[in-house]
Design a protein around this motif. Sequence first.
Motif, PDB file in Angstrom:
ATOM      1  N   UNK A  84       0.843  -1.201   0.000  1.00 20.40           N
ATOM      2  CA  UNK A  84       0.000   0.000   0.000  1.00 20.40           C
ATOM      3  C   UNK A  84       0.876   1.249   0.000  1.00 20.40           C
ATOM      4  N   UNK A  85       2.053   1.156   0.621  1.00 17.76           N
ATOM      5  CA  UNK A  85       2.983   2.276   0.558  1.00 17.76           C
ATOM      6  C   UNK A  85       3.222   3.023   1.851  1.00 17.76           C
ATOM      7  N   UNK A  86       2.711   2.538   2.969  1.00 18.55           N
ATOM      8  CA  UNK A  86       3.030   3.162   4.263  1.00 18.55           C
ATOM      9  C   UNK A  86       3.782   2.122   5.088  1.00 18.55           C
ATOM     10  N   UNK A  87       5.086   2.373   5.290  1.00 17.96           N
ATOM     11  CA  UNK A  87       5.904   1.300   5.846  1.00 17.96           C
ATOM     12  C   UNK A  87       5.889   1.239   7.365  1.00 17.96           C
ATOM     13  N   UNK A  88       5.338   2.267   8.011  1.00 19.48           N
ATOM     14  CA  UNK A  88       5.260   2.173   9.470  1.00 19.48           C
ATOM     15  C   UNK A  88       4.151   1.213   9.908  1.00 19.48           C
ATOM     16  N   UNK A 148       5.321  10.902  -4.487  1.00 16.04           N
ATOM     17  CA  UNK A 148       6.405  11.388  -3.635  1.00 16.04           C
ATOM     18  C   UNK A 148       6.823  10.265  -2.681  1.00 16.04           C
ATOM     19  N   UNK A 149       8.119  10.136  -2.470  1.00 17.52           N
ATOM     20  CA  UNK A 149       8.598   9.095  -1.581  1.00 17.52           C
ATOM     21  C   UNK A 149       9.248   9.717  -0.350  1.00 17.52           C
ATOM     22  N   UNK A 156       6.499   8.495   9.285  1.00 13.96           N
ATOM     23  CA  UNK A 156       5.598   7.757   8.401  1.00 13.96           C
ATOM     24  C   UNK A 156       6.167   7.762   6.990  1.00 13.96           C
ATOM     25  N   UNK A 157       7.156   6.926   6.787  1.00 17.08           N
ATOM     26  CA  UNK A 157       7.799   6.859   5.482  1.00 17.08           C
ATOM     27  C   UNK A 157       6.958   6.046   4.523  1.00 17.08           C
ATOM     28  N   UNK A 158       7.075   6.396   3.246  1.00 15.83           N
ATOM     29  CA  UNK A 158       6.354   5.615   2.254  1.00 15.83           C
ATOM     30  C   UNK A 158       6.067   6.415   1.018  1.00 15.83           C
ATOM     31  N   UNK A 159       5.103   5.926   0.246  1.00 17.14           N
ATOM     32  CA  UNK A 159       4.783   6.536  -1.030  1.00 17.14           C
ATOM     33  C   UNK A 159       3.501   7.334  -0.917  1.00 17.14           C
TER      34      UNK A 159
END
Lengths: 150, 544
Positions: free
Chosen positions: B36-40, B316-317, B324-327
């Motif tokens: 999904x793009x949220x790595x936390x 944006x990455x 909250x790192x991710x896409x």
Amino acid sequence: MDEFIEGWTARHGATRDQLLPLLHAVQEEAGYVQDAVVPLIARALNLSRADVHGVVTFYHDFRRTPAGRHVVKLCRAESCQARGGAAIEAAAAQRLGVAMGETRGDGAVSLEPVYCLGLCAVGPNALVDGRPMARIDTAALDRIAAEVAA
Amino acid sequence: MKIYVSRDMASVALGADDVAQAFADAGCEVIRTGSRGLFSIEPLVEVETADGRIGYGPVGPWDVAAVLDGSHPNRLGPVDQLSFFAGQQRFTFARCGVIDPVSLTDYAAKDGWKGLDAARALAPQAVVDAVKASGLRGRGGAGFPTGIKWQTVLDAPGAQKYIVCNADEGDSGTFADRMLMEGDPYCLIEGMAIAAHAVGGTQGYIYIRSEYPFAIYTMRLAIERAAHLIAPFTLEVREGAGAYVCGEETALLDSIEGKRGQVRAKPPLPALKGLFGQPTVINNVLSLAAVPFILAEGAEAYAAVGFGRSRGTMPVQLAGNVRHGGLYEIGFGITLGELVNDIGGGTANGRPVRAVQVGGPLGAYFPPSMFHLPFDYESFAAAGGLIGHAGITVFDDSVDMAHMARFAMEFCAAESCGKCTPCRIGSTRGVEIVDRIMAARPTPPSVMPAKAGISLPEGGAEEKRDPSLRWDDGGLSKALYSRSPARIDTSLDAQTTLLRDLCDTMKYGSLCALGGFTPYPVLSALDYFPEDFGATAPIKEAAE
């Protein structure tokens, strides 16, 4: 190795653009691209030895000497640095008993730099024998060191 | 019970495989998706219920029972309703994390191939016109209008034309290409097939870096399965070999041709003489993957969002030391501060943000005083930076910016293809100069308090580098007496002047962006964080 190259070019063709795929295949097969194979590849693709040598030495991926039995690739790029990568790099060298970019004397492990694995939100990251690992801390390094020792 | 678990490389690195196995062992039907793009919140599992997919994360293999009975404390509810996702405009990444990436049925059920069908109903020129009208610009970093590139290839005479996808995503802090190839590979295939129809190409290559084994595997599988749908167009994956410079388009073409990945002089443009000397469309993954939406939903729908001349959305990455790192895919115009603080939530360890690097190893470092910058090609260029591939790497207040400037030069030295002198030699000299500066500065500022007082006037770094300052007190000539080491002026002033002069040479004298853009991180570090370089008076005065 001659047979392997012959078989490979028979399947994939012997045009110049097959040089990188062939080098990948040779490395997959033998673990590294030894200097003795260079003339064989050159002949198979109708290139000069110097040409093949130039390509082998240009790309970081191609090894000219065998790697350790385990390969630990540790990311050195900015995003991992922002998450404490430099300290982990030093700790990894110390725990594995090998400097960055070197293979340990007993051939058990190679520690190699990699510039970004694309896991930049969860660093510091590593590829351990091809397996991705995120959020490397000292406990994770201990597990990797134990794996190498086993 | 149906369970969705990501098989994205980042999720796997966090333990998603073990989680998936645990659910399979418990008798669940496990479907592996992209991220999904949220790595936390990874490893994330989604359970299919009567109320839709309910997410839990992060979870471990020991959490199976608590997830299945709904009692797990990390219950997130419907994932797409989390604030991180609700604010996004997912044009390109609509399917990523939702579907089984290599299922043709899933892809077709979620509007897949609609863009290709629409394109094939149009004449090639009409497809090129649609891409032009969308305002799509090259997402690899250069921001060149994609439609104009395609027009050049369409108009170029040539028996054989190629479509090449640049998936050599080597910039640290970027992972959108990887996520798309692993999470929605048919989207890229569809975009390339549309490009092939638009310009008359018959053969395509996707050049993927070897550091992305999951993406290589997924793309090869997807190409095999979709071959009959894109025929007569054919596609092939080519694996890189660890050379960062092959992300430069002409070096990439040489690499596909089986040569050392050295940059070619332009002209001729790849659009006219590209791969094997033939007219070639070469675009980044995100540019090509934006095209199916444009054809399916209309150019107006894409161009309707954006800012100024930057139209559409940018994935944006958020990376590095960020909570909250991710896409985060959003229309251009959102500010840097909103991205880092509101969406990213500041640093992961709670320390103040001191610097962010935007656009990978060749992008500028910005302090929080520049967080008003809108995400837009022109705004960043005016501020002495670039948005590049839209990776944002966050650093806390423990970062030593002189060290980061040194790293930029060191990286350039390690990755230079060697063809042009400013990059090949200049990068090594740059490392040496920063070393001298670090040796000469009073105290290594290992932990700097967050300083509000170093804010700079608006208008960008260019203006602040007053050329007259470069020659003050003859520092440059003294610093250049290198034949006799004893005569080198190793003072901070002299070495800083020399570093600026070197950056000038690299910026204007290099053949490609590697040597040409390495000055961005170096000079921005020097301009915005002078105290890390010994806080020499002239620079501070220049900055104020």
